[in-house]
Write an enzyme that holds these catalytic residues in place. Structure first.
Site, PDB file in Angstrom:
ATOM      1  N   CYS A 237      34.275  36.738  41.524  1.00  0.00           N
ATOM      2  CA  CYS A 237      34.197  35.518  42.331  1.00  0.00           C
ATOM      3  C   CYS A 237      32.822  35.330  42.990  1.00  0.00           C
ATOM      4  O   CYS A 237      31.886  34.886  42.349  1.00  0.00           O
ATOM      5  CB  CYS A 237      35.329  35.523  43.358  1.00  0.00           C
ATOM      6  SG  CYS A 237      35.747  33.882  43.997  1.00  0.00           S
TER       7      CYS A 237
ATOM      8  N   GLU B  36      41.309  36.587  39.366  1.00  0.00           N
ATOM      9  CA  GLU B  36      41.215  37.287  40.646  1.00  0.00           C
ATOM     10  C   GLU B  36      42.554  37.182  41.370  1.00  0.00           C
ATOM     11  O   GLU B  36      43.185  36.139  41.394  1.00  0.00           O
ATOM     12  CB  GLU B  36      40.103  36.680  41.506  1.00  0.00           C
ATOM     13  CG  GLU B  36      39.931  37.414  42.828  1.00  0.00           C
ATOM     14  CD  GLU B  36      38.856  36.811  43.719  1.00  0.00           C
ATOM     15  OE1 GLU B  36      38.366  37.526  44.596  1.00  0.00           O
ATOM     16  OE2 GLU B  36      38.520  35.632  43.531  1.00  0.00           O
TER      17      GLU B  36
ATOM     18  N   LYS C  25      34.356  44.482  44.247  1.00  0.00           N
ATOM     19  CA  LYS C  25      33.562  43.298  44.583  1.00  0.00           C
ATOM     20  C   LYS C  25      32.396  43.679  45.488  1.00  0.00           C
ATOM     21  O   LYS C  25      32.586  44.255  46.562  1.00  0.00           O
ATOM     22  CB  LYS C  25      34.468  42.267  45.260  1.00  0.00           C
ATOM     23  CG  LYS C  25      33.826  40.903  45.475  1.00  0.00           C
ATOM     24  CD  LYS C  25      34.883  39.951  46.022  1.00  0.00           C
ATOM     25  CE  LYS C  25      34.397  38.522  46.111  1.00  0.00           C
ATOM     26  NZ  LYS C  25      35.472  37.623  46.606  1.00  0.00           N
TER      27      LYS C  25
END
Length: 273
Positions: A151, A40, A110
């Site tokens: 994440c 990331e 995301k």
């Protein structure tokens, strides 16, 4: 097939990050990796104050480099959160995937933004600058189908379960947990997602920089469908390799057939988009 996770030491200089990332991708390919993943936020420091400055459109400088090196090495390349993506006046935390011909196979924005407050330890609010994605992302390879998250997405078990239902056998999460959440939950979440869905789970972090405003935990990890950690980095810049054994995955699913024994008459998870 061989999977490589590149735990990159990220600097404030985008051109340097891109150059080193591409060099390490080439090295991983030379060692036999067929699928390679970057962490990331590999092309910029991680922090809400950096997102606008480093943002690019797709295609753009960073993704064009990833496309070129994927084609050069004839690999599947997961570009971490390659860039803060700018689109229509909004910024997204976006992961791109390129195939062996350099074509863009997937673009994952995301879904769950990292807005947390742990008193005395860490406060962070991605939603101050970023907008959430509104779709789940999968792509096919000759080896298996792969599901993507970034994440914080890893904390949401429903997302991984849907990927499992859709036939994914490997889940990849570029991520940058910090020194509070990393030691507590980084490995635990990966093992949970792997065991729950009988899939391989790989999470790839930036290397740790103690001088950064946001200090990443590091410890990029691969977990097999039995919940065993089969590859793990330390905090420093490195590349870790592991074989993804789909025969072992099939054996585990046969031995403990949870996927066929779910009580869909009593409960269920569905993808709405």
């Amino acid at each position: 097939f061989c999977l490589a996770l590149i735990q990159l030491q990220v600097s404030a200089l985008k051109s340097d990050n891109l150059q080193r990332a591409c060099r390490l991708v080439r090295e991983a390919s030379a060692k036999g990796a067929k699928v390679v993943a970057l962490p990331e936020c590999f092309n910029s420091p991680y922090g809400t104050q950096y997102f606008k400055e480093y943002a690019e459109k797709i295609p753009g400088e960073s993704t064009e480099k990833l496309s070129e090196v994927a084609k050069e090495c004839s690999i599947y390349l997961i570009g971490g959160r390659s860039i803060p993506e700018e689109d229509g006046g909004k910024l997204y935390n976006t992961c791109t995937v390129f195939g062996p011909d350099g074509a863009l196979l997937a673009k994952h924005r995301k879904v769950h933004l990292f807005d947390i407050s742990i008193p005395g330890k860490i406060q962070f609010k991605e939603s101050e600058t970023l907008s959430p994605g509104n779709s789940l992302s999968m792509f096919d390879t000759p080896y298996c189908k792969v599901g993507l998250g970034i994440c914080y997405d890893m904390r949401f078990a429903e997302m991984a379960q849907i990927y499992g239902q859709k036939g994914c056998q490997l889940l990849i999460y570029p991520g940058a947990f910090n020194l509070t959440t990393g030691p507590a939950h980084w490995e635990l979440l990966q093992r949970g997602r792997a065991v729950d869905n009988q899939v391989y789970v790989a999470a790839v972090s930036p290397a740790r920089d103690e001088k950064a405003s946001y200090v990443a935990w590091g410890h990029s990890t691969v977990v097999n469908p039995w919940g065993e950690v089969i590859a793990k980095a330390g905090p420093e810049e490195t590349v870790i390799y592991t074989d993804i054994d789909l025969k072992k995955l099939a054996e585990i699913r046969q031995q403990i057939p949870i996927l066929s024994q779910k009580r869909c008459d009593l409960y269920g998870i569905e993808m709405k988009k």
